[in-house]
Motif scaffolding. Structure first.
Motif, PDB file in Angstrom:
ATOM      1  N   SER A  70      33.793  40.897  38.973  1.00  0.00           N
ATOM      2  CA  SER A  70      33.192  42.239  38.994  1.00  0.00           C
ATOM      3  C   SER A  70      33.605  43.055  37.773  1.00  0.00           C
ATOM      4  O   SER A  70      32.841  43.893  37.285  1.00  0.00           O
ATOM      5  N   ILE A  71      34.811  42.797  37.268  1.00  0.00           N
ATOM      6  CA  ILE A  71      35.267  43.496  36.057  1.00  0.00           C
ATOM      7  C   ILE A  71      34.396  43.069  34.872  1.00  0.00           C
ATOM      8  O   ILE A  71      33.949  43.893  34.077  1.00  0.00           O
ATOM      9  N   ILE A  72      34.136  41.774  34.786  1.00  0.00           N
ATOM     10  CA  ILE A  72      33.281  41.241  33.713  1.00  0.00           C
ATOM     11  C   ILE A  72      31.862  41.802  33.823  1.00  0.00           C
ATOM     12  O   ILE A  72      31.307  42.326  32.858  1.00  0.00           O
ATOM     13  N   ASN A  73      31.272  41.713  35.017  1.00  0.00           N
ATOM     14  CA  ASN A  73      29.888  42.176  35.215  1.00  0.00           C
ATOM     15  C   ASN A  73      29.716  43.659  34.906  1.00  0.00           C
ATOM     16  O   ASN A  73      28.776  44.058  34.214  1.00  0.00           O
ATOM     17  N   SER A  74      30.626  44.479  35.419  1.00  0.00           N
ATOM     18  CA  SER A  74      30.477  45.936  35.274  1.00  0.00           C
ATOM     19  C   SER A  74      30.683  46.391  33.833  1.00  0.00           C
ATOM     20  O   SER A  74      30.163  47.432  33.427  1.00  0.00           O
ATOM     21  N   HIS A  75      31.433  45.624  33.052  1.00  0.00           N
ATOM     22  CA  HIS A  75      31.622  45.995  31.642  1.00  0.00           C
ATOM     23  C   HIS A  75      30.511  45.438  30.751  1.00  0.00           C
ATOM     24  O   HIS A  75      30.083  46.106  29.809  1.00  0.00           O
ATOM     25  N   PHE A  76      30.020  44.236  31.077  1.00  0.00           N
ATOM     26  CA  PHE A  76      28.939  43.661  30.271  1.00  0.00           C
ATOM     27  C   PHE A  76      27.648  44.476  30.372  1.00  0.00           C
ATOM     28  O   PHE A  76      26.907  44.589  29.403  1.00  0.00           O
ATOM     29  N   ILE A  77      27.365  45.035  31.547  1.00  0.00           N
ATOM     30  CA  ILE A  77      26.115  45.807  31.670  1.00  0.00           C
ATOM     31  C   ILE A  77      26.191  47.129  30.903  1.00  0.00           C
ATOM     32  O   ILE A  77      25.177  47.781  30.697  1.00  0.00           O
ATOM     33  N   PHE A 128      24.173  43.014  40.503  1.00  0.00           N
ATOM     34  CA  PHE A 128      23.965  44.103  39.558  1.00  0.00           C
ATOM     35  C   PHE A 128      23.978  45.489  40.192  1.00  0.00           C
ATOM     36  O   PHE A 128      24.373  46.458  39.543  1.00  0.00           O
ATOM     37  N   GLU A 129      23.601  45.608  41.457  1.00  0.00           N
ATOM     38  CA  GLU A 129      23.759  46.901  42.140  1.00  0.00           C
ATOM     39  C   GLU A 129      25.250  47.240  42.246  1.00  0.00           C
ATOM     40  O   GLU A 129      25.648  48.392  42.055  1.00  0.00           O
ATOM     41  N   ASN A 130      26.074  46.216  42.556  1.00  0.00           N
ATOM     42  CA  ASN A 130      27.511  46.458  42.662  1.00  0.00           C
ATOM     43  C   ASN A 130      28.108  46.798  41.297  1.00  0.00           C
ATOM     44  O   ASN A 130      28.933  47.704  41.177  1.00  0.00           O
ATOM     45  N   ALA A 131      27.659  46.078  40.264  1.00  0.00           N
ATOM     46  CA  ALA A 131      28.161  46.337  38.907  1.00  0.00           C
ATOM     47  C   ALA A 131      27.800  47.756  38.448  1.00  0.00           C
ATOM     48  O   ALA A 131      28.628  48.460  37.861  1.00  0.00           O
ATOM     49  N   ILE A 132      26.570  48.189  38.741  1.00  0.00           N
ATOM     50  CA  ILE A 132      26.122  49.539  38.361  1.00  0.00           C
ATOM     51  C   ILE A 132      26.947  50.596  39.090  1.00  0.00           C
ATOM     52  O   ILE A 132      27.372  51.603  38.502  1.00  0.00           O
ATOM     53  N   SER A 133      27.189  50.358  40.382  1.00  0.00           N
ATOM     54  CA  SER A 133      27.973  51.298  41.180  1.00  0.00           C
ATOM     55  C   SER A 133      29.410  51.415  40.661  1.00  0.00           C
ATOM     56  O   SER A 133      29.953  52.506  40.525  1.00  0.00           O
ATOM     57  N   ILE A 134      30.022  50.260  40.350  1.00  0.00           N
ATOM     58  CA  ILE A 134      31.396  50.243  39.822  1.00  0.00           C
ATOM     59  C   ILE A 134      31.455  50.981  38.483  1.00  0.00           C
ATOM     60  O   ILE A 134      32.351  51.791  38.237  1.00  0.00           O
ATOM     61  N   ILE A 150      32.563  53.711  33.262  1.00  0.00           N
ATOM     62  CA  ILE A 150      32.684  52.682  32.225  1.00  0.00           C
ATOM     63  C   ILE A 150      31.664  52.958  31.122  1.00  0.00           C
ATOM     64  O   ILE A 150      30.501  53.250  31.401  1.00  0.00           O
ATOM     65  N   HIS A 151      32.119  52.872  29.887  1.00  0.00           N
ATOM     66  CA  HIS A 151      31.218  53.069  28.736  1.00  0.00           C
ATOM     67  C   HIS A 151      31.449  51.952  27.723  1.00  0.00           C
ATOM     68  O   HIS A 151      32.324  51.111  27.879  1.00  0.00           O
ATOM     69  N   GLU A 152      30.651  51.960  26.655  1.00  0.00           N
ATOM     70  CA  GLU A 152      30.649  50.836  25.714  1.00  0.00           C
ATOM     71  C   GLU A 152      31.951  50.674  24.934  1.00  0.00           C
ATOM     72  O   GLU A 152      32.212  49.618  24.362  1.00  0.00           O
ATOM     73  N   ASN A 153      32.786  51.706  24.900  1.00  0.00           N
ATOM     74  CA  ASN A 153      34.040  51.609  24.143  1.00  0.00           C
ATOM     75  C   ASN A 153      35.218  51.093  24.968  1.00  0.00           C
ATOM     76  O   ASN A 153      36.339  51.021  24.463  1.00  0.00           O
ATOM     77  N   GLU A 154      34.951  50.733  26.234  1.00  0.00           N
ATOM     78  CA  GLU A 154      36.017  50.186  27.080  1.00  0.00           C
ATOM     79  C   GLU A 154      36.386  48.778  26.618  1.00  0.00           C
ATOM     80  O   GLU A 154      35.542  48.028  26.109  1.00  0.00           O
ATOM     81  N   LYS A 155      37.657  48.411  26.843  1.00  0.00           N
ATOM     82  CA  LYS A 155      38.123  47.060  26.507  1.00  0.00           C
ATOM     83  C   LYS A 155      39.014  46.541  27.627  1.00  0.00           C
ATOM     84  O   LYS A 155      40.239  46.698  27.585  1.00  0.00           O
ATOM     85  N   PRO A 156      38.424  45.932  28.664  1.00  0.00           N
ATOM     86  CA  PRO A 156      39.247  45.325  29.709  1.00  0.00           C
ATOM     87  C   PRO A 156      39.808  43.985  29.238  1.00  0.00           C
ATOM     88  O   PRO A 156      39.225  43.341  28.360  1.00  0.00           O
ATOM     89  N   ILE A 157      40.930  43.576  29.826  1.00  0.00           N
ATOM     90  CA  ILE A 157      41.500  42.263  29.543  1.00  0.00           C
ATOM     91  C   ILE A 157      41.555  41.465  30.844  1.00  0.00           C
ATOM     92  O   ILE A 157      41.758  42.038  31.922  1.00  0.00           O
TER      93      ILE A 157
END
Length: 464
Positions: free
Chosen positions: A186-193, A155-161, A167-174
């Protein structure tokens, strides 16, 4: 520290689009049900594909304090059995169509197309209190060696990324990368938080299905290893019409200087932020990033340390390098540095062996502005007739001269593998321009790569 326990705050926002939309509330309910059927804090193997079942299982295990081992769903049964013998998981979360598992184990819970298989041998694991997750290094998925990651690491890495990518709530990664690969995860973690929506698909970027989904779901971002960008280049990415796409990220190996420049230029023209990044599973995922504003000026650079991290260079004697353009080993410090490795279940109780410091094994230098550049791997250095040679440098030089080659070797013998009948030209360049001796050239049909697109040098044919 477990940010997945706060997912309820995103309520009815869409967490995942798979066959349909799943809200954060629904994902939490499903994920907790999967983990609830495991019960106690123990070890679970998760055979991952890019599907909702793998994703919900992972989220549930992390939320519930169960330690998942993320493996590729296509892992060979012999390798899987070896890992089961070494680690003795309590359960395996895998496809219900997995004949090898369904014939030998009972299923205690089913969700979608996945089943929770109960392993016949019960073992009481002694898990370190901070241990959250086991990931393979970027080598073979059948290797018994795993990286031990803590909740703080993840989660420290996800927060940093999330911070440096804004990254904000309106992002949509695939999903373009396997979720059992640290970059994909890491893409999943950083967007879910951040309460964003992850579009989950197993479709290849070479398929119409993938690009149709991008348009239909108005995807804003995706990431890729160099191999993905090579494919995008062949597909003429510059001609693709994707108005919703706002960010591209690249990691998992060094992108060639030519493609680095090209994608930086194309993205700048299209109004897309293009980030080059660098990382290792041993540091959870990311250690550096190149700000998109610098992607042309500093093309080829891995950039600067991520927020909360620090980069140091050391010479052969262990002294810190403080002047630009001097090459040394790259050392990273940060809260995302893993606890260490595991090679069997007896390593799962080990404490933090790295203490926040990672010797990357990469040689690097920084320029006058403090931007870092990788010059090669320590293990990719050989001595030929007393001369120290970087195999990465030779590869890059041949690529610059239009030859699609890869290099391997050991002291006193360098091997050059080519995909074309350009033996004579390569020999001339290496002899005349690099002034090298002690090399052999061989033509091969294709470059061996793993699931992540990384070159498997160990699988290259041996030359006599």
């Amino acid at each position: 520290m477990n940010n997945f326990k706060k997912m309820e705050q995103f309520g009815n926002r869409t967490a995942v689009y798979a066959d349909r939309e799943y809200s954060y509330s629904e994902m939490v309910e499903i994920s907790d049900a999967i983990c609830g059927n495991v019960g106690e804090r123990t070890l679970v193997f998760c055979l991952c594909s890019n599907n909702k079942e793998s994703l919900f299982g992972y989220v549930g295990f992390i939320r519930g304090g169960v330690v998942p081992v993320l493996l590729d769903a296509s892992i060979h049964i012999d390798r899987l059995r070896r890992l089961v013998h070494l680690y003795k998981p309590a359960y395996i979360w895998a496809s219900s169509n997995n004949q090898d598992l369904s014939k030998t184990m009972d299923s205690s819970f089913v969700y979608g197309e996945y089943s929770l298989y109960k392993c016949p041998t019960h073992f009481q694991h002694n898990l370190h209190e901070h241990l959250a997750l086991l990931l393979t290094t970027s080598g073979s998925t059948g290797s018994p060696k795993f990286v031990r990651l803590s909740y703080e690491n993840i989660f420290e890495n996800a927060i940093s990324i999330a911070k440096y990518l804004d990254i904000h709530e309106n992002e949509k990664p695939i999903t373009t990368l396997p979720m059992n690969y640290s970059y994909g995860l890491s893409i999943i973690n950083s967007h879910f938080i951040c309460g964003a929506t992850v579009v989950v698909t197993g479709a290849s970027i070479m398929s119409k299905e993938f690009w149709n989904l991008c348009k239909e779901q108005q995807v804003t971002t995706f990431g890729g290893v160099p191999f993905v960008y090579e494919m995008l280049d062949r597909m003429k990415f510059e001609e693709l019409n994707l108005p919703s796409l706002k960010k591209l990220t690249q990691a998992g190996g060094k992108l060639s200087e030519t493609l680095s420049h090209k994608f930086a230029h194309v993205c700048n023209q299209k109004g897309i932020q293009f980030f080059t990044m660098y990382g290792q599973t041993e540091a959870t995922a990311r250690m550096t990033y190149l700000p998109y504003e610098k992607n042309l000026e500093k093309a080829g650079s891995i950039g600067i340390a991520i927020p909360g991290g620090e980069l140091i260079l050391q010479d052969d004697k262990g002294n810190k390098i403080t002047a630009p353009h001097l090459i040394g080993e790259l050392i990273y410090k940060g809260p995302n540095v893993s606890l260490g490795y595991a090679e069997s279940l007896f390593d799962l109780s080990k404490k933090d062996e790295n203490k926040g410091i990672l010797r990357t094994g990469d040689m690097a230098y920084f320029d006058e502005d403090g931007y870092f550049f990788i010059s090669g791997r320590i293990k990719r250095m050989i001595k030929v007739y007393g001369n120290r040679i970087s195999l990465d440098d030779v590869e890059a030089f041949l690529h610059e001269h239009g030859h699609d080659c890869i290099c391997a070797g050991s002291d006193d013998q360098m091997y050059i593998y080519t995909l074309r009948d350009d033996y004579v030209q390569i020999k001339k360049i290496v002899k005349e321009k690099l002034n090298l001796k002690g090399f052999k050239i061989m033509r091969i049909e294709e470059i061996p790569r793993n699931h992540y697109g990384k070159i498997l040098y160990s699988d290259l044919p041996k030359l006599g």
